[in-house]
Design a protein around this motif. Sequence first.
Motif, PDB file in Angstrom:
ATOM      1  N   SER A 153       0.816  -1.222   0.000  1.00 46.40           N
ATOM      2  CA  SER A 153       0.000   0.000   0.000  1.00 46.40           C
ATOM      3  C   SER A 153       0.847   1.270   0.000  1.00 46.40           C
ATOM      4  CB  SER A 153      -0.947   0.002   1.192  1.00 46.40           C
ATOM      5  OG  SER A 153      -0.217  -0.037   2.398  1.00 46.40           O
ATOM      6  N   GLU A 154       1.973   1.264   0.753  1.00 45.11           N
ATOM      7  CA  GLU A 154       2.831   2.451   0.819  1.00 45.11           C
ATOM      8  C   GLU A 154       3.462   2.731  -0.543  1.00 45.11           C
ATOM      9  OE1 GLU A 154       2.961  -0.174   2.670  1.00 45.11           O
ATOM     10  OE2 GLU A 154       2.536   0.432   4.729  1.00 45.11           O
ATOM     11  N   HIS A 155       3.903   1.677  -1.182  1.00 48.73           N
ATOM     12  CA  HIS A 155       4.600   1.826  -2.465  1.00 48.73           C
ATOM     13  C   HIS A 155       3.620   2.140  -3.579  1.00 48.73           C
ATOM     14  CE1 HIS A 155       6.890  -0.349   0.451  1.00 48.73           C
ATOM     15  NE2 HIS A 155       7.989   0.075  -0.150  1.00 48.73           N
ATOM     16  N   ASN A 219       8.543  -5.001   9.109  1.00 47.18           N
ATOM     17  CA  ASN A 219       7.835  -4.721   7.859  1.00 47.18           C
ATOM     18  C   ASN A 219       8.249  -3.371   7.284  1.00 47.18           C
ATOM     19  OD1 ASN A 219       5.842  -5.292   5.812  1.00 47.18           O
ATOM     20  ND2 ASN A 219       4.568  -3.721   6.776  1.00 47.18           N
ATOM     21  N   LYS A 220       8.394  -2.367   8.149  1.00 48.62           N
ATOM     22  CA  LYS A 220       8.765  -1.037   7.639  1.00 48.62           C
ATOM     23  C   LYS A 220      10.213  -1.024   7.164  1.00 48.62           C
ATOM     24  CE  LYS A 220       5.571   0.549   7.643  1.00 48.62           C
ATOM     25  NZ  LYS A 220       4.496   0.586   6.604  1.00 48.62           N
ATOM     26  N   GLY A 221      11.058  -1.796   7.832  1.00 48.84           N
ATOM     27  CA  GLY A 221      12.436  -1.934   7.362  1.00 48.84           C
ATOM     28  C   GLY A 221      12.487  -2.575   5.985  1.00 48.84           C
ATOM     29  N   LEU A 222      11.724  -3.655   5.822  1.00 43.53           N
ATOM     30  CA  LEU A 222      11.670  -4.316   4.516  1.00 43.53           C
ATOM     31  C   LEU A 222      11.123  -3.354   3.468  1.00 43.53           C
ATOM     32  CD1 LEU A 222      10.114  -7.790   5.569  1.00 43.53           C
ATOM     33  CD2 LEU A 222      12.540  -7.329   5.125  1.00 43.53           C
ATOM     34  N   GLU A 223      10.136  -2.560   3.868  1.00 42.74           N
ATOM     35  CA  GLU A 223       9.511  -1.638   2.911  1.00 42.74           C
ATOM     36  C   GLU A 223      10.439  -0.495   2.525  1.00 42.74           C
ATOM     37  OE1 GLU A 223       4.821  -2.424   3.933  1.00 42.74           O
ATOM     38  OE2 GLU A 223       5.710  -0.520   4.545  1.00 42.74           O
ATOM     39  N   ALA A 224      11.295  -0.072   3.449  1.00 46.67           N
ATOM     40  CA  ALA A 224      12.273   0.966   3.112  1.00 46.67           C
ATOM     41  C   ALA A 224      13.199   0.439   2.011  1.00 46.67           C
ATOM     42  CB  ALA A 224      13.072   1.367   4.354  1.00 46.67           C
TER      43      ALA A 224
END
Length: 385
Positions: A153-155, A219-224
Amino acid sequence: MNKIKKNIAILGSTGSIGTQALEVIIKNKDKFSVEVLTANNNSELLVRQAKEFLPNFVVIANEKKYKEVSEALSTYPIKVFTGNKSIEQIVELKEIDVVLTAMVGFSGLLPTINAIKHKKNIALANKETLVVAGDIISKLVKENNVSIYPVDSEHSAIFQCLVGEFQNELEKIYLTASGGPFRTKSIEELKLVTKLQALKHPNWDMGAKITIDSASMMNKGLEAIEAKWLFDLKPKQIDIIVHPQSIIHSIVQFADGSMKAQMGLPDMKLPIQYALTYPDRIKNNFERFNFLNYPELTFEKPDLDKFKNIQIAFDAMEKGGNTACIMNAANEVVVEGFLKDKIKFLKMSEIIEKTINKTNFVARPSLNDYIESDKEARIIAEEYI
Ligand code: MN3
């Protein structure tokens, strides 16, 4: 809108993203047809989906379940295969237009690479693929002139903000994070949290692995790292901001300081739909956002002392080479260990750090190096459990 139907292959059709993708497809049968469905283990649901959507091919990864699936579908014009190798190969079919990669973890890597090599566009839900081997994937995407449409969703939010702006320089992005179920807990409290508490995400309904990743903020680390590869960013251009309401899905800031954000209720069906219909937007009946239900949207700094995984991921990004691959493998092992009640919550970050320090560093890894590093890191992480 293009009148020709898009043929979709869904890798991981029985998971959270896979089932929601089928919900989107069933409402838009004039636009999409399902060519391939694959599942790891859930034979029962795979068979039900196959009978409903009539793909030409299904693959059940677990070979013990092959007989069950092929017998259940024996009277249907559906070819059934089994094994991970079959998932890797099935994406080559010339009928496929888009491959939705919705499987969990490292297992997404090889099928995604093969799909790109066969010039398939990718609707990417499997973020681990980019975390493990973002350099190889980015290179292959360019060489084969295909597109990656982010489903995360963020990406998706960032991608939506960039439509019409692809030539413009980005100053930075803000990835929003709900903060997960433990946002307000102290470190003392975090020592004692249970699996059941971790599995209760406040805003998003997702699979078990990503829900634990959200609780630990991995999850946020992976997303970064995912964002770094998708949008060609330096670690310094990526900021994480905790936004507990999960209404703003992420923000881009351009060279002139102007910011664009994408908003909506937290519902994965929207980014899934957009990844399948880009550049078009099509009607749906998803619930609409109402400002009056959200008089306050709030923002906080992430607590890096409490959630060590964020720093671990940014350090891995800075160090480069196979570090993020090692981190990802260790994380998959500790999440499973936590879900099986073998380790406590805070032990997860500790083991990930130790595994990164102990696994051989490779500065310029080949695909084979990534596969070997993944194996090595899993063995090392297991030893700490
Ligand atoms: Mn996300």
